[in-house]
Design a protein around this motif. Structure first.
Motif, mmCIF file in Angstrom:
data_model
loop_
_atom_site.group_PDB
_atom_site.id
_atom_site.type_symbol
_atom_site.label_atom_id
_atom_site.label_comp_id
_atom_site.label_asym_id
_atom_site.label_seq_id
_atom_site.Cartn_x
_atom_site.Cartn_y
_atom_site.Cartn_z
ATOM 1 N N ILE A 163 0.822 -1.202 0.000
ATOM 2 C CA ILE A 163 0.000 0.000 0.000
ATOM 3 C C ILE A 163 0.863 1.262 0.000
ATOM 4 N N VAL A 164 2.016 1.205 0.651
ATOM 5 C CA VAL A 164 2.928 2.353 0.672
ATOM 6 C C VAL A 164 3.500 2.586 -0.722
ATOM 7 N N ILE A 165 3.916 1.507 -1.383
ATOM 8 C CA ILE A 165 4.487 1.623 -2.721
ATOM 9 C C ILE A 165 3.445 2.136 -3.713
ATOM 10 N N GLN A 166 2.218 1.650 -3.598
ATOM 11 C CA GLN A 166 1.160 2.138 -4.484
ATOM 12 C C GLN A 166 0.917 3.628 -4.270
ATOM 13 N N SER A 167 0.977 4.055 -3.024
ATOM 14 C CA SER A 167 0.782 5.476 -2.725
ATOM 15 C C SER A 167 1.927 6.302 -3.300
ATOM 16 N N TYR A 168 3.151 5.785 -3.180
ATOM 17 C CA TYR A 168 4.301 6.481 -3.750
ATOM 18 C C TYR A 168 4.161 6.590 -5.271
ATOM 19 N N CYS A 169 3.754 5.505 -5.909
ATOM 20 C CA CYS A 169 3.631 5.495 -7.369
ATOM 21 C C CYS A 169 2.526 6.421 -7.863
ATOM 22 N N SER A 170 1.579 6.751 -7.006
ATOM 23 C CA SER A 170 0.515 7.674 -7.405
ATOM 24 C C SER A 170 1.003 9.114 -7.451
ATOM 25 N N MET A 171 2.153 9.373 -6.865
ATOM 26 C CA MET A 171 2.747 10.712 -6.876
ATOM 27 C C MET A 171 3.652 10.804 -8.096
ATOM 28 N N ARG A 172 3.265 11.617 -9.073
ATOM 29 C CA ARG A 172 3.976 11.639 -10.354
ATOM 30 C C ARG A 172 4.768 12.931 -10.569
ATOM 31 N N GLU A 173 5.150 13.625 -9.499
ATOM 32 C CA GLU A 173 5.991 14.801 -9.673
ATOM 33 C C GLU A 173 7.302 14.437 -10.359
ATOM 34 N N ARG A 174 7.795 15.356 -11.160
ATOM 35 C CA ARG A 174 9.042 15.116 -11.886
ATOM 36 C C ARG A 174 10.248 15.237 -10.953
ATOM 37 N N ASN A 175 10.246 16.209 -10.067
ATOM 38 C CA ASN A 175 11.321 16.355 -9.087
ATOM 39 C C ASN A 175 10.941 15.512 -7.875
ATOM 40 N N ARG A 176 11.610 14.369 -7.715
ATOM 41 C CA ARG A 176 11.181 13.421 -6.714
ATOM 42 C C ARG A 176 12.378 12.849 -5.961
ATOM 43 N N ALA A 177 12.098 12.376 -4.774
ATOM 44 C CA ALA A 177 13.113 11.718 -3.948
ATOM 45 C C ALA A 177 12.418 10.558 -3.250
ATOM 46 N N TYR A 178 13.042 9.410 -3.244
ATOM 47 C CA TYR A 178 12.377 8.231 -2.707
ATOM 48 C C TYR A 178 12.173 8.326 -1.199
ATOM 49 N N THR A 179 13.255 8.486 -0.462
ATOM 50 C CA THR A 179 13.162 8.492 1.004
ATOM 51 C C THR A 179 12.242 9.592 1.515
ATOM 52 N N MET A 180 12.389 10.794 0.964
ATOM 53 C CA MET A 180 11.604 11.932 1.446
ATOM 54 C C MET A 180 10.127 11.777 1.131
ATOM 55 N N PHE A 181 9.824 11.239 -0.068
ATOM 56 C CA PHE A 181 8.425 11.037 -0.427
ATOM 57 C C PHE A 181 7.781 9.967 0.456
ATOM 58 N N ILE A 182 8.509 8.893 0.717
ATOM 59 C CA ILE A 182 7.976 7.838 1.572
ATOM 60 C C ILE A 182 7.705 8.373 2.973
#
Length: 329
Positions: A163-182
């Protein structure tokens, strides 16, 4: 096919590490007694990592190979792997073996205590002193501008619930960071200490210039504080310039022969206000640039080929062309 654990690995600059990475991952994951897949995403590595990925895919059907059409950057390569993976739990790690595959069982065991996300807190980092200093400085600045709290020792190496990964994948900003977005997503998170190793081969592709550019992109993409900061600085310099002008006027009347009439006040005004305007316009320009990139609506990445996956590059392209609600690309 049901998969318990997916391991997503962006690949760039270390083709020689792939056989060792695969060997250690398989040994660890088979030892856990879980079904798994290893998603290797080639971020158009000029050292031809794709050839090594093809060999591993032919050797082991549990390896999914993804080749991007060009270099899109590490974070977008991670996003491509996350879009394609199927595991109930998803591990993200680097390909250079600084993250020990043997740490995955510890991450998984900690997650079973009721956590949705478990990060690796890298201790005894093998990075240079300059890299560590830059990392700490960046997180301090990032914390100020985003009003968040971030640990500089946390790395992408982590395990997350589906569910966390699906939520992350729903965020489609071009400037992105994995740890910070999670971390922004919330959920129940924690971290455990894991010792990191030296790079298996090669050097990091993140130069100081790239890191600085990424820092500016992330800050302006995640916070409007720089705009407010520019306004504050603007008022400050306007006040200072006003005081300087008043002082020069008073000095002119008290010491009329000392300076050329109007020269000091003119120079003071030009330097203060000119610098202020340029800085403010520059900050606004960064935000306008971010808006320009976002509204174009281009995909985050383009997949050229998929091996051993349930979806092909053509199916990804067709899904996007038909306008389906599909996170791929």
């Amino acid at each position: 096919m049901a998969v318990d654990i997916s391991v997503v690995v962006p690949v760039y600059g270390c083709p020689g590490a792939l056989p060792e990475l695969h060997r250690r991952l398989v040994a660890v994951l088979e030892g856990m007694g879980k079904s798994f897949e290893i998603v290797l995403v080639d971020d158009h590595d000029p050292q031809n990592s794709w050839e090594g990925i093809e060999g591993l895919c032919a050797l082991d059907e549990r390896v999914v190979g993804v080749r991007l059409s060009r270099n899109f950057g590490q974070i977008r390569a991670i996003t491509a792997g996350l879009d394609l993976c199927q595991g109930d739990w998803v591990v993200v790690m680097d390909c250079d073996l600084q993250d020990r595959p043997e740490g995955i069982p510890q991450l998984y065991e900690k997650a079973q205590e009721g956590y949705d996300v478990v990060f690796a807190r890298r201790v005894q980092r093998k990075d240079s002193g300059v890299t560590k200093l830059f990392s700490r400085a960046f997180y301090k600045v990032y914390e100020y501008f985003t009003d968040g709290t971030y640990d500089a020792s946390l790395c992408n190496f982590s395990i997350s619930r589906r569910i966390v990964i699906q939520s992350y994948c729903s965020m489609r900003e071009r400037n992105r960071a994995y740890t910070m977005f999670i971390k922004w997503l919330g959920f129940k998170q924690t971290a455990i200490d894991l010792v990191g190793d030296e790079r298996f081969e090669g050097e990091s592709s993140y130069s100081f210039k790239k890191k600085l550019a990424m820092a500016f992109e992330l800050i302006t993409a995640q916070s409007t504080k720089p705009l407010k900061f520019a306004v504050t600085v603007g008022f400050f310099f306007a006040l200072v310039s006003l005081l300087v002008i008043v002082a020069t006027v008073v000095n002119h009347f008290l010491n009329a022969d000392d300076v050329l009439a109007g020269w000091t006040s003119t120079i003071a005004s030009i330097f203060f206000m000119g610098g202020l305007i340029l800085a403010s316009v520059g900050v606004v320009g960064l935000y306008v640039g971010n808006i320009f990139e976002e509204v174009k609506g281009r995909p985050l990445y383009v997949v050229a080929e998929v091996l051993n996956g349930d979806v092909t590059a053509e199916e990804i392209l067709n899904a996007r062309a038909l306008g389906r609600r599909h996170h791929l690309g």
